[in-house]
Design an enzyme around this catalytic site. Structure first.
Site, PDB file in Angstrom:
ATOM      1  CD  GLN A 189      -4.637   9.584   7.169  1.00 34.60           C
ATOM      2  OE1 GLN A 189      -5.333  10.029   6.467  1.00 34.60           O
ATOM      3  NE2 GLN A 189      -3.381  10.262   7.782  1.00 34.60           N
ATOM      4  CG  MET A 205       8.868  -1.686  13.506  1.00 32.57           C
ATOM      5  SD  MET A 205      10.241  -0.303  12.936  1.00 32.57           S
ATOM      6  CE  MET A 205       9.311   1.193  13.407  1.00 32.57           C
ATOM      7  NE  ARG A 252      -7.181   6.884   2.843  1.00 35.30           N
ATOM      8  CZ  ARG A 252      -7.655   7.597   3.911  1.00 35.30           C
ATOM      9  NH1 ARG A 252      -7.429   8.776   4.171  1.00 35.30           N
ATOM     10  NH2 ARG A 252      -7.982   6.831   4.876  1.00 35.30           N
TER      11      ARG A 252
END
Length: 260
Positions: free
Chosen positions: A77, A89, A169
């Site tokens: 997202q 990562m 958000r």
């Protein structure tokens, strides 16, 4: 547990934005405006730019975050916000094995089906490890890892993109994990640039300030401190009626309590 840390930022970002805004309306150059720019003037120019939608000047201040212990669901997202830079990562080179395999369990699942989720995660891990031992390369074995597998990501956004990110958000309609990340990111930037991010918030806050008189603009702090505050907007862009907007914002931030 979700960890968000602001690791780098434009130190004089607020001043840079204020000078840029002023230069856009002046024949004078940078040095002229910088030497006489007061703190009050910085706040005035920032406020004017934000409340009038002069967003481009906000692009001059940049922020880098280290966001850790989140799921791949959340990172997918995050990267939808394209005016940003990301380094995540890699599960090809950093294998999520042993103590590094800590998939995220959603709060709703913890209350209802924690054992089922843990069982599914364990089965996925066992299958992943079996594939590795059988000689399947890391880049292929990771296909069986769940979306909930934990990851870390470095995110860089400028202030304009952060305003856009927060508008979407911080809203209660956003999924719980990305919403928690957003609230934590907001806490971080407010520590260093409180004047710049004073007027940020979910879309309902941004829209409300566009239709209010300048001397009546509101902030998220007003929402949490002034329980008598009323919105002018009849409804937010998500369809929440005026009387429910404030409660909706308060409920949105409660996600931080649910993940402690």
């Amino acid at each position: 547990m979700i960890s968000v840390k602001l690791v780098s930022y434009t130190n004089d970002g607020e001043k840079v934005i204020a000078i840029a805004a002023k230069m856009s309306r002046s024949r004078k150059g940078w040095d002229y405006h910088e030497k006489d720019m007061t703190d009050d003037e910085i706040e005035t120019w920032i406020r004017d730019a934000i409340l009038h939608g002069y967003w481009s000047v906000l692009e001059h201040s940049v922020y880098t975050f280290s966001i850790e212990e989140i799921s791949r669901v959340a990172s997918h997202q995050l990267v939808r916000h394209r005016i940003a830079s990301y380094t995540q990562m890699s599960h090809r080179f950093a294998k999520p094995i042993d103590e590094y395999y800590k998939p995220i369990i959603p709060p709703s699942a913890k209350k209802r089906s924690k054992e089922l989720v843990e069982k599914a995660y364990k089965e996925a891990y066992d299958n992943y490890y079996t594939l590795l031992e059988s000689g399947v390369p890391e880049e292929d074995a990771r296909y069986v890892l769940p979306n909930g597998v934990n990851t870390n990501i470095v995110v860089t956004m400028n202030a304009r993109e952060l305003y856009n990110f927060f508008s979407l958000r911080l809203c209660s309609r956003a999924q719980w994990e990305i919403r928690a990340i957003a609230w934590k990111m907001l806490e971080e930037v407010k520590k260093v640039h409180p004047r710049l991010f004073k007027y940020t918030g979910p879309n309902c806050i941004i829209h409300e300030n566009f239709i209010r008189n300048e001397n009546e603009s509101i902030t998220l702090e007003d929402i949490f401190k002034d329980y008598k505050l009323e919105f002018i907007s009849q409804r937010c862009i998500e369809g929440v009626l005026r009387d429910g907007i404030k409660k909706c914002i308060i409920n949105s931030r409660s996600v931080l309590d649910n993940i402690k």
